[in-house]
Design an enzyme around this catalytic site. Structure first.
Site, mmCIF file in Angstrom:
data_model
loop_
_atom_site.group_PDB
_atom_site.id
_atom_site.type_symbol
_atom_site.label_atom_id
_atom_site.label_comp_id
_atom_site.label_asym_id
_atom_site.label_seq_id
_atom_site.Cartn_x
_atom_site.Cartn_y
_atom_site.Cartn_z
ATOM 1 N N MET A 69 70.151 -110.983 -16.064
ATOM 2 C CA MET A 69 70.448 -112.402 -16.233
ATOM 3 C C MET A 69 69.201 -113.223 -15.924
ATOM 4 S SD MET A 69 73.217 -114.701 -14.107
ATOM 5 C CE MET A 69 74.654 -113.969 -14.860
ATOM 6 N N CYS A 70 68.929 -114.204 -16.787
ATOM 7 C CA CYS A 70 67.827 -115.137 -16.535
ATOM 8 C C CYS A 70 68.393 -116.558 -16.595
ATOM 9 C CB CYS A 70 66.697 -114.917 -17.537
ATOM 10 S SG CYS A 70 67.165 -115.245 -19.253
ATOM 11 N N TYR A 71 67.624 -117.505 -17.063
ATOM 12 C CA TYR A 71 68.071 -118.895 -17.140
ATOM 13 C C TYR A 71 69.014 -119.122 -18.319
ATOM 14 C CZ TYR A 71 64.060 -119.498 -14.073
ATOM 15 O OH TYR A 71 63.166 -119.377 -13.049
#
Length: 108
Positions: free
Chosen positions: A64-66
């Protein structure tokens, strides 16, 4: 798995709560501290070694990132390191927070 797979936040939530995969969050420390999925491992250059010692290559990993863009590069990197099943979460933490506002923790 030779290529990472993109999954929705709903699929990620289901895999996480079934114990089918671990979740890593690659955002910066400030963003992570302001809010993250409670079960997320904060994966950084500094914590990569600890993560690889803790989780075997046969562990499925969701990244998961932004917004779901940076996670693709990190997912590819984890595949190259030897992880068998790696997923990039479409929409990233922004989508997670929108879909599961009650499932967000604060702090490092």
């Amino acid at each position: 798995m030779e290529q990472f797979e993109c999954i929705t936040v709903e699929e990620a939530y289901q895999k996480l709560h079934q114990g089918a995969a671990v979740l890593v969050d690659i955002r910066d420390p400030q963003s992570y501290a302001m809010g993250h999925a409670p079960q997320a491992f904060h994966l950084t250059n500094d914590t990569l070694g600890a993560f690889m010692r803790e989780y075997d290559f046969d562990t499925a990993v969701m990244v998961m990132c932004y917004h779901g863009n940076s996670s693709k590069g990190a997912a590819q990197y984890l595949l190259q390191q030897g992880y068998d099943a790696v997923y990039s979460i479409d929409g990233g933490f922004e989508a997670w927070h929108r879909h599961f506002p009650a499932d967000v923790a604060n702090g490092a």
